[in-house]
Design an enzyme around this catalytic site. Structure first.
Site, mmCIF file in Angstrom:
data_model
loop_
_atom_site.group_PDB
_atom_site.id
_atom_site.type_symbol
_atom_site.label_atom_id
_atom_site.label_comp_id
_atom_site.label_asym_id
_atom_site.label_seq_id
_atom_site.Cartn_x
_atom_site.Cartn_y
_atom_site.Cartn_z
ATOM 1 N N GLU A 162 27.634 43.091 40.799
ATOM 2 C CA GLU A 162 26.984 42.166 41.465
ATOM 3 C C GLU A 162 26.366 42.620 43.107
ATOM 4 O OE1 GLU A 162 29.162 39.173 38.915
ATOM 5 O OE2 GLU A 162 30.114 38.950 41.091
ATOM 6 N N GLU A 164 31.133 39.740 32.271
ATOM 7 C CA GLU A 164 32.289 38.565 32.820
ATOM 8 C C GLU A 164 32.064 37.531 32.193
ATOM 9 O OE1 GLU A 164 32.906 38.560 36.811
ATOM 10 O OE2 GLU A 164 33.222 40.734 36.876
#
Length: 461
Positions: free
Chosen positions: A178, A366
């Site tokens: 991320e 995720e």
């Protein structure tokens, strides 16, 4: 109020629906779980330092011990095996392997990750290893961290050490976790480590992170050509508050910032300056050849989706002229993180990223939810989390059946852990952790995931 149970909603899906080659797993990260913050030669990271600042972390929680995965890794990997989860995504700590970020390698750190990998392999679990999950060595931050272009050399050296050390045991590598969050939160808003603010920090950090993302991919491929190499992006479905032109344009700007800025340069599409004019200032940090250097041929791209955001125009917010309307103000179901429960978000994001020609394969690396779990007689009945996972998985299947390139799904997270600025109050785990005693208790959602994976033909209700 947080979410209501989905009551009699039925989810007519089974593991078989996703195909034999679909990857199923669970995720974790080094800093959120390992603890042992200065043990066996580990150096300090930016999060070790950031967590000492007053009120930087909820309740001033300390990450020094976390879930003590450093000592409990065998127990946690045994739980993964008990739950029948075939793949485990975890990260390496840069400062445990190279305490000062550059220079001398800490053999004790290398040895620890060999033990973790060996435990995975011995239990029939495939490791997916993330090279960078936000915990930059503090010594490098003192040199400018992600704002210093020298990080291209520092990161290349780190990747080289890791691949040479572990390539015999690792098939799947993930370069960054991320980049939008660790650059935006850490170098623009200042709410994450290292706590820097402003465009003059954000833009070089953004550019250097994406350069490292591509360089990391190419370095791995050079050293281990047979490896499967990817990276991960936080992605959020964005909708306008109203269908006025101003709100629609505001939503487009936020969507571009969250979902396009960090993938499109890697695909050779450049930075989306037309939608976000402030990105033109990134030219200050460009050098000749950067357009090509940014590009990477990833074998897969990881998407990390939890929710959607509703956006309205706001002239007072700099650069994007938009504000997010919190879930608790919109009369919708939401989690303990105040994230709306909106299963279709994951469908839309799979479809959005599948439209890029340069993306070969998507993994959901995720997806999960935080709720206020209650332990009763060594049992945690977390129906809300099970409902959440089932409803999102249903949408993953719809996306796959509609031509989406999705080929895997990983729950966040294995255990409750240190949730960055949220400390220990937010619990995402399939496994409950008593942070005083370190006792592990599998939640009902964990048992549901076990049963789903063990019964490929059966539907789930």
């Amino acid at each position: 109020m947080i979410s209501k149970n989905q009551n009699d909603t039925k989810f007519d899906i089974s593991k078989k629906d996703f195909g034999e080659d679909f990857l199923w797993g669970v995720s974790a990260s080094a800093f959120q779980t390992e603890g042992a913050h200065d043990k066996d030669g580990k150096g300090a990271s930016i999060w070790d330092e950031f967590a000492t600042k007053r009120n930087a972390i909820a309740n001033n929680d300390s990450p020094k011990t976390a879930t003590n995965f450093y000592e409990n890794y065998k127990e946690d990997i045994a739980i993964i095996k008990e739950l029948g989860i075939p793949n485990f995504r975890f990260s390496l700590s840069w400062s445990r392997i190279i305490p000062d970020g550059i220079g001398e390698v800490n053999q004790a750190g290398i040895d620890f990750y060999h033990k973790v990998l060996d435990a995975c392999i011995e239990n029939g679990i495939e490791p997916l290893v993330t090279l960078y999950h936000w915990d930059l060595p503090l010594a490098l931050e003192k040199k400018g961290g992600w704002t210093n272009r020298e990080i291209l050399d520092w990161f290349t050296a780190y990747v080289t050490v890791c691949v040479k050390a572990f390539q015999s045991k690792v098939k799947y590598w993930i370069v960054l976790n991320e980049p939008s969050v660790f650059t935006g939160g850490g170098y623009f808003l200042g709410v994450h480590a290292p706590g820097k603010k402003g465009l003059n920090n954000f833009l070089p950090a953004l550019h250097h992170a994406l350069l490292c993302q591509a360089i990391g991919c190419k370095t791995i491929k050079q050293l281990q050509p047979e490896a499967q190499v990817g990276t991960t992006f936080s992605c959020t479905y964005i909708t306008p508050k109203t269908y006025t032109e101003k709100d629609i344009k505001a939503a487009e700007r936020v969507d571009t910032l969250l979902n396009k800025v960090f993938i499109e340069p890697s695909l050779g599409l450049g930075y989306p300056v037309k939608t976000l004019p402030f990105l033109k200032h990134i030219a200050k940090y460009f050098r000749k050849g950067d357009d090509e250097l940014l590009q990477a041929a990833f074998d897969f791209v990881g998407l990390q989706n939890y929710t959607r955001e509703v956006v309205a125009h706001n002239s007072y917010v700099p650069y994007i002229n938009a504000k997010i309307i919190p879930a608790h103000k919109r009369n919708v179901n939401y989690t303990a993180m105040n994230w709306e429960i909106y299963p279709k978000s994951i469908y839309y994001m799979i479809q959005k990223f599948s439209q890029y020609d340069g993306i070969q394969k998507l993994l959901i690396t995720e997806n999960g939810a935080s709720f206020f779990d209650e332990v009763k007689r060594d049992s945690i009945s977390d129906k809300e989390r099970t409902d959440y996972l089932q409803s999102y998985l249903q949408q993953v299947l719809y996306a796959k059946e509609s031509g989406g390139k999705v080929a895997g799904y990983f729950v966040w997270s294995l255990t409750d852990n240190f949730e960055w600025a949220e400390g220990y109050k937010q619990r995402f785990g399939l496994v409950h952790v008593d942070f005083t005693t370190q006792k592990r208790t599998i939640k009902n959602s964990g048992y549901w995931y076990r049963d789903f994976l063990a019964n490929p033909l059966g539907g789930i209700l």
